[in-house]
Design an enzyme around this catalytic site. Structure first.
Site, PDB file in Angstrom:
ATOM      1  N   PRO A   2       4.968  11.879   2.780  1.00 55.97           N
ATOM      2  CA  PRO A   2       5.539  12.545   1.563  1.00 55.97           C
ATOM      3  C   PRO A   2       4.611  12.258   0.288  1.00 55.97           C
ATOM      4  O   PRO A   2       4.301  11.108   0.190  1.00 55.97           O
ATOM      5  CB  PRO A   2       6.878  12.138   1.447  1.00 55.97           C
ATOM      6  CG  PRO A   2       7.416  11.833   2.889  1.00 55.97           C
ATOM      7  CD  PRO A   2       6.080  11.315   3.429  1.00 55.97           C
ATOM      8  N   GLU A   3       4.178  13.416  -0.442  1.00 50.11           N
ATOM      9  CA  GLU A   3       3.393  13.173  -1.474  1.00 50.11           C
ATOM     10  C   GLU A   3       4.213  13.253  -2.835  1.00 50.11           C
ATOM     11  O   GLU A   3       5.379  13.231  -2.738  1.00 50.11           O
ATOM     12  CB  GLU A   3       2.059  13.986  -1.638  1.00 50.11           C
ATOM     13  CG  GLU A   3       1.341  13.660  -0.152  1.00 50.11           C
ATOM     14  CD  GLU A   3       0.135  14.473  -0.120  1.00 50.11           C
ATOM     15  OE1 GLU A   3      -0.394  15.122  -1.213  1.00 50.11           O
ATOM     16  OE2 GLU A   3      -0.224  15.007   1.082  1.00 50.11           O
TER      17      GLU A   3
END
Length: 266
Positions: A2-3
């Site tokens: 996840p960014e």
């Protein structure tokens, strides 16, 4: 992993169930990974923030403490307990939040407010890409002396929250080769604008779901349907029709268009 868009989506959806609630207890199965969580017991979540790829919950009381969560590669919150639940937050109203993490790379810690010495990446992180602090002129000056641009972006030093997906997408949008060094001012300004545009669009779509990421509701993100480069190897570039190529840059799988993103030789 996840960014920023995935973490920001998570923050927005978690905030109503966290903020204003008192943490009764935190249950987990790995003290070395989920550190000092007992210090959150009896504290109320006053605010839920995000810095780069980190969630930061400000807790009530003295001394001032923060609950910091890094989702790792496969971490996410779910409304119910699952076989991969690693941390459970029990609140005073009888509700709970479940942090699941199949590969166990996520981290949870309670730290003195603003003290991130145990988290070097968070401590040294650059400006948020959608904030006023992410100044185009300052970015261009730094980029003029930068090494290969994609690993530089992934370092979190020039800008916060950019990972593999959004680096590829922003570099494609800006027409900059992932291995380009010492960006020219016009290249840096195009990349600065592209980072803002890509992050904004990805947040609006709830992030990208490729394998494990899902929103706290269990719903998938939608930005993967708008990728132009990432994961598109062998497919035509939406801009020129040339096949997108995949290579390894800085030990990360990297996607670019060989026609639109030419490596400039200094």
């Amino acid at each position: 992993m996840p960014e920023l868009p995935e973490v920001e989506t998570t923050r927005r959806l978690l905030a109503p169930s966290f903020v204003g609630r008192t943490i009764v207890r935190v249950e987990h199965d790995a003290p070395h990974r989920y550190r000092d969580t007992h210090l959150a017991h009896g504290r109320t979540v006053e605010h839920l923030d995000r810095r780069g790829k980190y969630l930061i919950a400000r807790l009530s009381g003295e001394p001032a403490l923060e609950l910091v969560v890094h989702l790792g590669m496969t971490g996410s919150f779910r409304p119910t307990h699952t076989p991969h639940t690693r941390v459970t937050f029990h609140f005073d109203d009888g509700t709970a939040a479940y942090f699941q993490d199949a590969r166990r790379f996520g981290k949870v810690a309670v730290v003195p407010a603003g003290n991130y010495r145990s988290m070097p990446t968070l401590q040294k992180m650059g400006p948020e890409p959608l904030s006023d602090d992410f100044d185009a002129d300052a970015f261009a000056r730094a980029a003029a002396a930068a090494p290969a641009v994609k690993p530089w972006l992934l370092s979190q030093l020039p800008v916060a929250g950019v990972g593999n997906i959004y680096a590829d997408e922003a570099l494609w949008m800006a027409g900059v080769h992932p291995k380009q060094t010492r960006l020219e001012p016009d290249e840096a300004r195009r990349l600065h604008a592209a980072l803002r545009a890509v992050m904004t669009a990805a947040i609006e779509s709830g992030g990208s779901t490729l394998r494990d990421y899902a929103q706290p509701s269990g719903e998938a993100g939608g930005f993967q349907f708008h990728h132009n480069a990432y994961g598109k190897d062998g497919q035509p570039c939406p801009r020129c029709g040339t096949s997108i190529e995949k290579s390894v840059v800085g030990q990360r799988g990297t996607h670019h268009c060989p026609t639109c993103q030419v490596l400039r030789q200094d």
